[in-house]
Design a protein around this motif. Structure first.
Motif, PDB file in Angstrom:
ATOM      1  N   GLY A 324      40.620  41.460   9.470  1.00  0.00           N
ATOM      2  CA  GLY A 324      41.183  40.848   8.283  1.00  0.00           C
ATOM      3  C   GLY A 324      42.469  40.098   8.586  1.00  0.00           C
ATOM      4  N   LEU A 325      43.276  39.883   7.540  1.00  0.00           N
ATOM      5  CA  LEU A 325      44.575  39.276   7.736  1.00  0.00           C
ATOM      6  C   LEU A 325      45.472  40.281   8.443  1.00  0.00           C
ATOM      7  N   TRP A 326      46.518  39.771   9.102  1.00  0.00           N
ATOM      8  CA  TRP A 326      47.278  40.646  10.002  1.00  0.00           C
ATOM      9  C   TRP A 326      47.927  41.807   9.267  1.00  0.00           C
ATOM     10  N   THR A 327      48.204  41.641   7.961  1.00  0.00           N
ATOM     11  CA  THR A 327      48.693  42.782   7.197  1.00  0.00           C
ATOM     12  C   THR A 327      48.367  42.594   5.731  1.00  0.00           C
ATOM     13  N   ASP A 328      48.075  43.674   5.061  1.00  0.00           N
ATOM     14  CA  ASP A 328      47.937  43.636   3.610  1.00  0.00           C
ATOM     15  C   ASP A 328      49.087  44.394   2.956  1.00  0.00           C
ATOM     16  N   GLN A 329      50.108  44.681   3.772  1.00  0.00           N
ATOM     17  CA  GLN A 329      51.298  45.366   3.269  1.00  0.00           C
ATOM     18  C   GLN A 329      52.346  44.321   2.906  1.00  0.00           C
ATOM     19  N   ASN A 330      52.623  44.170   1.616  1.00  0.00           N
ATOM     20  CA  ASN A 330      53.512  43.114   1.165  1.00  0.00           C
ATOM     21  C   ASN A 330      54.874  43.105   1.839  1.00  0.00           C
ATOM     22  N   PRO A 331      55.577  44.237   1.999  1.00  0.00           N
ATOM     23  CA  PRO A 331      56.902  44.173   2.639  1.00  0.00           C
ATOM     24  C   PRO A 331      56.865  43.575   4.042  1.00  0.00           C
ATOM     25  N   ALA A 332      55.856  43.942   4.832  1.00  0.00           N
ATOM     26  CA  ALA A 332      55.767  43.401   6.190  1.00  0.00           C
ATOM     27  C   ALA A 332      55.440  41.918   6.169  1.00  0.00           C
ATOM     28  N   LEU A 333      54.542  41.513   5.286  1.00  0.00           N
ATOM     29  CA  LEU A 333      54.180  40.101   5.169  1.00  0.00           C
ATOM     30  C   LEU A 333      55.375  39.285   4.692  1.00  0.00           C
ATOM     31  N   GLU A 334      56.093  39.790   3.723  1.00  0.00           N
ATOM     32  CA  GLU A 334      57.270  39.069   3.214  1.00  0.00           C
ATOM     33  C   GLU A 334      58.344  38.964   4.285  1.00  0.00           C
ATOM     34  N   LYS A 335      58.533  40.015   5.069  1.00  0.00           N
ATOM     35  CA  LYS A 335      59.513  39.969   6.159  1.00  0.00           C
ATOM     36  C   LYS A 335      59.135  38.891   7.169  1.00  0.00           C
ATOM     37  N   ASP A 336      57.847  38.778   7.475  1.00  0.00           N
ATOM     38  CA  ASP A 336      57.390  37.803   8.460  1.00  0.00           C
ATOM     39  C   ASP A 336      57.565  36.380   7.945  1.00  0.00           C
ATOM     40  N   LEU A 337      57.187  36.135   6.690  1.00  0.00           N
ATOM     41  CA  LEU A 337      57.331  34.800   6.127  1.00  0.00           C
ATOM     42  C   LEU A 337      58.799  34.427   5.939  1.00  0.00           C
ATOM     43  N   ASN A 338      59.635  35.398   5.632  1.00  0.00           N
ATOM     44  CA  ASN A 338      61.074  35.136   5.562  1.00  0.00           C
ATOM     45  C   ASN A 338      61.635  34.765   6.931  1.00  0.00           C
ATOM     46  N   ALA A 339      61.055  35.349   7.996  1.00  0.00           N
ATOM     47  CA  ALA A 339      61.482  34.990   9.350  1.00  0.00           C
ATOM     48  C   ALA A 339      61.124  33.543   9.665  1.00  0.00           C
ATOM     49  N   VAL A 340      59.967  33.086   9.186  1.00  0.00           N
ATOM     50  CA  VAL A 340      59.585  31.680   9.341  1.00  0.00           C
ATOM     51  C   VAL A 340      60.599  30.782   8.643  1.00  0.00           C
ATOM     52  N   LYS A 341      60.951  31.145   7.426  1.00  0.00           N
ATOM     53  CA  LYS A 341      61.920  30.365   6.657  1.00  0.00           C
ATOM     54  C   LYS A 341      63.295  30.388   7.329  1.00  0.00           C
ATOM     55  N   ALA A 342      63.705  31.556   7.815  1.00  0.00           N
ATOM     56  CA  ALA A 342      65.011  31.676   8.462  1.00  0.00           C
ATOM     57  C   ALA A 342      65.076  30.870   9.754  1.00  0.00           C
ATOM     58  N   ALA A 343      63.920  30.676  10.406  1.00  0.00           N
ATOM     59  CA  ALA A 343      63.881  29.880  11.632  1.00  0.00           C
ATOM     60  C   ALA A 343      64.078  28.396  11.352  1.00  0.00           C
ATOM     61  N   GLY A 344      64.062  28.005  10.080  1.00  0.00           N
ATOM     62  CA  GLY A 344      64.332  26.623   9.706  1.00  0.00           C
ATOM     63  C   GLY A 344      63.113  25.808   9.330  1.00  0.00           C
ATOM     64  N   PHE A 345      61.925  26.366   9.481  1.00  0.00           N
ATOM     65  CA  PHE A 345      60.718  25.615   9.124  1.00  0.00           C
ATOM     66  C   PHE A 345      60.640  25.459   7.603  1.00  0.00           C
ATOM     67  N   ASN A 346      60.237  24.267   7.164  1.00  0.00           N
ATOM     68  CA  ASN A 346      60.109  24.055   5.723  1.00  0.00           C
ATOM     69  C   ASN A 346      58.659  24.011   5.255  1.00  0.00           C
ATOM     70  N   VAL A 347      57.707  24.148   6.206  1.00  0.00           N
ATOM     71  CA  VAL A 347      56.301  24.116   5.837  1.00  0.00           C
ATOM     72  C   VAL A 347      55.497  24.901   6.861  1.00  0.00           C
ATOM     73  N   ILE A 348      54.438  25.540   6.399  1.00  0.00           N
ATOM     74  CA  ILE A 348      53.496  26.187   7.300  1.00  0.00           C
ATOM     75  C   ILE A 348      52.106  25.645   7.016  1.00  0.00           C
TER      76      ILE A 348
END
Length: 943
Positions: A324-348
């Protein structure tokens, strides 16, 4: 009675490994020896091992609906996700089927449901079989259809199925109990210009139904407004549209953007008349979040809320070894996507498969654009697959269009013939539902693979506000490591129709087919292009441990790849690195600097609308991620923040190695996504102690805040008198305050006596007439040079062999082509067998280095590993080590998970003479490039 009952929890399951479930009517007879499982249920997570034949299972759920007053009128089953094909029976009666693991679906139960009695729900789930690599639909759609089985390549299963396929009831299962009428869905269309939202409500109702609609709207401040509307639904299962204005509209408080992701929410319910004197009751609510924003693509430029934005994105791969998707646990998924945003990317970009609704909710909240990709990856065209794909697109768009984070729809990537035949049909599946987003029919339709082979298919982009369709919207390239000044010049100017003298680099970016096709491509492309670059291999500190029954093969491959690298590093005859850590540090240093230079050059190009970099997380032996497969950071956040800086000074076309008091020229461009107004650029030359030697200021000729990209032109410095290491510092200031700074190396070396070295060499390629070549071969020069061995006629080839093998001269061969190699391999005069391989490192990595005793170390300032400072001479192809050779320069390459060693400079005995095989790129730079002069002089002195 109007509510939703969850059917999650305990279910019974049995594998159908013998394909007897349908013929034995398990859906009505209910077999014994089932096992209890918990839904949601993903096979790859629930079982430690999966047999090859375990690709189909039957699930059973018993439930009872207690409704003595017979209030319930409409009963439905809702399935969030089932992978991959589901057939549903209730009490032995077939209700329907569904294909696709990415969309929810609802099935009516009216003809089979029993009230007040036990009901038995049966679901047959079929996934891609490991035994025969096919999906079993259980039966033909109609007599003679011959469509029971389908190859995954014919179906919209997406990229995960080629990596970590998964199966099961992957999402929630609900029972929807409705009274006479209820709201089944709502469709919201925010209008930023009119400051209002259009709402289309979809009802499940009988004819002539009347009621009152309750609407609650919450604004980004948390204020809730309540509205009531009387409705009369003349038709069965009717729809109605409403317009609601936004109270207290303020653009900065109401508009959604990456900087301010302001979200609204709307909730709708139908009123149910209660007993006299009591407050009314309501059906279950339907809730949607949305945002006011505009996103469009005009002539290749991307606009957010009417302002151009340069896209800086990363491919976000979700597939995971555990299923499946790498996680279905919202806190872990949100942490990962926040890391993408913090890295400066504006789009995925949802790489190869769509992001889940949970992930989209997070992107809405944090302000991260999504290029939402349908699961269409290298598909083959069949009638069955096309119909399923159109329905999947329709369902996905209908379900997800309310998310403001979705900037564009992508039909798939690198789909060639399938998209050529069906692209318009699939685009038309989007437009009836969503007309406020651009759509791209075939992402990366132009691409260059790892060995510089060129591919081109159409990849249309349909914008929102105009009817003009662009044929080529996106392209993918894998540029070589350590791009030279000429290479970055090409990247910074490619697709420029006015630059008639632009030449395609010889190595690492396009084979001869690409060079032949470049001009026709330029004529076809009338818009700016979005480019995707593959990141290079970046090994984690240690081999990643992954889990799941589908991961065994990948885990073994990961360990083998690490072992092959460690074995090479431990080989004292080949390696110059003391351990894996030091080797990996050089890989990181060179790969990240190369990617920085490539992206900087592309960002300098006015024809490039933005970039995506592949990819966010590792996958199996693809170690190109910013994190490992388990989402653990590799510590390259600083690199990410540099390439995504919203405003900075871009530099390209810089030669890092120069001679004293020579002119140092390079291209400067201002990237200004922040729309800085009072801009000033300082270019400073620093010595080894960071002391400023001199500074010059560069000012834009027109107001900087009007554009995201401003060409500043060529900047020229004078190199210092003294040799040594220096730095060029680029500083961007706004209102006198430093906004961003970056540094580039500058190495000053003594001018080599290249004229003296050249006087000792007979350059055969300078002669046009055969008689002149033959005369030159009889000359006094003891070194014979040619970069075109195979082009010479037999008479001259025989003479070359004679003066070398029998006359004792040295033959210096450079830039060996396939034809040159074939010529030597077929010659009875040459006993060695020559092999060649690409060493551009365009996808994984290549390191070019010098043995510890190499006399060339002095040329490269004592640096044994060649990096960006040696880019002008960097080889693109290496040879095998020949018998009896003295080796002066080597390479090591990771290709398809295997370590391959090569040689860049070697001297081989040949009769009384010798042959020097040189793969360094030096000849074109003679007398114009300091490093080329120094290296050529050193090679001649060796001989």
């Amino acid at each position: 009675m109007s509510k939703i009952i969850s059917l999650d929890g305990d279910w019974q399951m049995i594998w159908d490994t013998e394909d007897t479930g349908i013929s034995n009517r398990w859906y009505a007879t209910y077999p014994e020896k089932t096992q209890t499982v918990s839904v949601p249920h993903i096979w790859e997570r629930a079982f430690d091992k999966l047999l090859m034949a375990q690709d189909c299972a039957f699930y059973f759920k018993r439930f009872t609906i207690d409704d003595e007053k017979q209030v319930t009128k409409r009963i439905f089953l809702r399935f969030e996700k089932i992978a991959t094909h589901a057939t549903i029976w209730l009490n032995g009666k077939l209700l329907g089927d569904h294909f696709g693991a990415y969309t929810s679906f609802v099935i009516e139960t009216q003809k089979a449901i029993k009230l007040g009695e036990e009901n038995i729900l049966c679901i047959r789930v079929a996934n891609m079989g490991a035994t025969n690599s096919r999906i079993d639909f259980g039966r033909e759609s109609k007599e003679g259809a011959n469509d029971r089985y389908a190859h995954p390549g014919e179906m919209p299963v997406g990229l995960p199925w080629s990596q970590y396929p998964y199966g099961g009831i992957c999402g929630h299962v609900d029972l929807i109990l409705g009274n006479a009428a209820f709201i089944s869905d709502i469709h919201v269309e925010p209008d930023m210009d009119q400051e209002r939202v259009s709402i289309e409500a979809f009802f499940n109702n009988p004819r002539g139904y009347q009621s009152r609609l309750r609407i609650l709207m919450k604004n980004p401040n948390g204020d809730v407004y309540e509205y009531f509307k009387d409705i009369k639904l003349e038709k069965e299962n009717a729809t109605q549209k409403f317009l609601l204005g936004i109270k207290d509209w303020k653009k900065d408080k109401c508009v959604w953007s990456p900087e301010r992701p302001n979200l609204f929410a709307i909730e709708m319910q139908l009123e149910i008349k209660g007993a006299k004197g009591k407050a009314p009751e309501y059906t279950f609510p339907v809730v949607k979040t949305f945002g006011f924003r505009k996103f469009d693509c005009l002539k290749g430029d991307y606009y957010i809320n009417d302002s151009i934005v340069k896209l800086m994105g990363v491919s976000y791969n979700q597939q995971w070894s555990e299923g499946g998707l790498w996680t279905d646990q919202n806190p872990a998924l949100e942490k990962d996507l926040n890391a993408v945003k913090a890295a400066g990317f504006n789009v995925i970009r949802s790489c190869g498969a769509p992001l889940s609704s949970t992930a989209l909710d997070i992107c809405d909240k944090i302000g991260l654009f999504v290029f939402q990709e349908f699961p269409i990856h290298t598909m083959r065209s069949t009638a069955q697959g096309l119909e399923i794909t159109k329905k999947l697109i329709n369902d996905m768009v209908r379900d997800q269009h309310n998310h403001p984070c979705i900037a564009a729809w992508i039909l798939g990537s690198e789909n060639g013939t399938f998209m050529l035949q069906n692209g318009n049909k699939l685009l038309n599946a989007i437009s009836p539902i969503d007309t406020c987003r651009p759509a791209i029919s075939n992402f990366n339709s132009i691409y260059l693979d790892n060995e510089a082979n060129f591919h081109k298919d159409t990849g249309k982009i349909i914008p929102v506000s105009i009817d003009r369709i662009s044929q080529y919207a996106t392209m993918r390239v894998n540029p070589r490591l350590n791009p030279s000044a000429a290479y970055t010049h090409y990247l910074a100017h490619m697709l420029d129709k006015e630059d008639v003298e632009l030449m395609v680099p010889d190595t690492g970016l396009g084979d001869s087919h690409f060079q032949d096709e470049e001009e026709p491509i330029l004529n076809d492309i009338e818009n700016k292009v979005l480019v995707t670059l593959k990141n290079n291999t970046l090994f984690p500190k240690r081999a990643t441990t992954i889990a799941g029954p589908r991961s065994v093969k990948s885990q073994k491959a990961i360990k083998n790849e690490f072992k092959s690298v460690e074995t090479f590093v431990a080989d004292n005859k080949l390696s110059i690195w003391p351990n894996f850590e030091s080797f990996n540090a050089d890989v990181y240093r060179i790969a990240l600097k190369s990617k920085y230079d490539q992206i900087t050059a592309f960002q300098s190009n006015p024809q490039i609308a933005g970039f995506f970099i592949d990819q966010w997380a590792d996958n199996g032996t693809d170690f190109s991620g910013f994190t490992d497969e388990n989402r653990k950071s590799k510590g390259i956040q600083n690199f990410a923040r540099e390439i995504t800086a919203p405003s900075r000074v871009l530099i390209s076309e810089l030669e890092h190695v120069v001679t004293p008091q020579s002119e140092v020229s390079f291209q400067l461009t201002l990237l200004n996504n922040s729309r800085l107004e009072d801009v000033e650029i300082e270019v400073s030359l620093l010595d080894a102690k960071d002391k400023v030697i001199n500074t010059q200021k560069v000012m834009p000729e027109e107001p900087a805040d009007k554009k995201t990209l401003t060409q500043l032109g060529i900047c020229t410095l004078m190199a210092p008198r003294a040799t040594g290491l220096y730095k060029i510092k680029l500083t961007l200031k706004d209102c006198g305050k430093e906004v961003h700074s970056s540094y580039e190396d500058l190495i000053v070396i003594d001018q080599a006596d290249v004229k003296d070295a050249m006087s000792k060499v007979c350059f055969l390629d300078n002669y046009d007439e055969s008689s002149d070549v033959l005369a030159a071969l009889d000359g006094s020069e003891q070194i014979i040079f040619t970069a075109n061995l195979s082009s010479w006629p037999d008479e001259i080839l025989e003479k070359i062999i004679d003066v070398t093998k029998n006359g004792g001269k040295t033959l210096l061969l450079s830039d060996m082509t396939t034809e040159d190699i074939d010529l030597l391999n077929q010659s009875h005069n040459f006993e060695n067998k020559i092999e060649a391989h690409w060493t551009t490192g365009a996808n994984e990595f290549s390191l070019h280095y010098l043995p510890k005793d190499s006399p060339l170390l002095a040329v490269f300032g004592g640096n044994g590993v060649l990096d960006h400072n040696s880019a002008s001479a960097m080889p693109g192809i290496s040879l095998n080590e020949l018998a009896g050779a003295k080796v002066y320069a080597r390479s090591v390459t990771l290709k398809d998970g295997e370590i391959k060693t090569g040689v860049d400079l070697q001297l081989v005995p040949f009769g009384k003479g010798q042959i020097m095989f040189n793969q360094f790129s030096v000849i074109e730079g003679l007398e114009t490039n300091a490093l080329s002069d120094a290296l050529f002089t050193a090679i001649v002195n060796l001989l």
